[in-house]
Design a protein around this motif. Structure first.
Motif, PDB file in Angstrom:
ATOM      1  N   ILE A 116      43.505  37.486  37.474  1.00 32.54           N
ATOM      2  CA  ILE A 116      42.853  37.867  38.731  1.00 32.54           C
ATOM      3  C   ILE A 116      41.337  37.929  38.558  1.00 32.54           C
ATOM      4  CG2 ILE A 116      42.562  39.766  40.373  1.00 32.54           C
ATOM      5  CD1 ILE A 116      45.591  40.305  39.988  1.00 32.54           C
ATOM      6  N   LEU A 117      40.878  38.526  37.462  1.00 35.90           N
ATOM      7  CA  LEU A 117      39.438  38.591  37.218  1.00 35.90           C
ATOM      8  C   LEU A 117      38.832  37.198  37.066  1.00 35.90           C
ATOM      9  CD1 LEU A 117      39.110  41.605  34.769  1.00 35.90           C
ATOM     10  CD2 LEU A 117      38.352  41.491  37.137  1.00 35.90           C
ATOM     11  N   ALA A 155      40.022  34.441  38.373  1.00 43.24           N
ATOM     12  CA  ALA A 155      40.081  33.760  39.664  1.00 43.24           C
ATOM     13  C   ALA A 155      38.983  34.243  40.605  1.00 43.24           C
ATOM     14  CB  ALA A 155      41.453  33.976  40.305  1.00 43.24           C
ATOM     15  N   MET A 156      38.528  35.482  40.422  1.00 45.62           N
ATOM     16  CA  MET A 156      37.463  36.020  41.264  1.00 45.62           C
ATOM     17  C   MET A 156      36.092  35.533  40.815  1.00 45.62           C
ATOM     18  SD  MET A 156      38.835  39.927  41.835  1.00 45.62           S
ATOM     19  CE  MET A 156      37.187  40.520  41.796  1.00 45.62           C
ATOM     20  N   GLY A 157      36.018  34.844  39.695  1.00 46.71           N
ATOM     21  CA  GLY A 157      34.757  34.318  39.222  1.00 46.71           C
ATOM     22  C   GLY A 157      34.027  35.235  38.260  1.00 46.71           C
ATOM     23  N   ARG A 158      34.642  36.339  37.881  1.00 45.63           N
ATOM     24  CA  ARG A 158      34.007  37.247  36.921  1.00 45.63           C
ATOM     25  C   ARG A 158      34.189  36.705  35.511  1.00 45.63           C
ATOM     26  NH1 ARG A 158      32.505  42.320  38.404  1.00 45.63           N
ATOM     27  NH2 ARG A 158      32.794  42.986  36.258  1.00 45.63           N
TER      28      ARG A 158
END
Length: 51
Positions: free
Chosen positions: A36-37, A39-42
């Motif tokens: 998830i992190l 995929a969020m671009g972080r």
């Protein structure tokens, strides 16, 4: 990491080994959070994408 966690979860449940079930659950949760992190671009661990 998620796939390995699911495999360990299934083996742990079928063989009634609670240690494998616990480790598998932890791997699934950590893998999902990292996915998830990423995929969020972080940046995760210095990388833009985690895979």
């Amino acid at each position: 990491m998620i796939i390995l966690g699911v495999i360990l979860l299934l083996i742990g449940m079928l063989a009634h080994v609670s240690l494998l079930t616990t480790i598998g659950g932890i791997l699934v949760v950590v893998g999902a959070v990292l996915w998830i992190l990423g995929a969020m671009g972080r940046a995760v661990g210095g990388r833009k994408h985690y895979f």
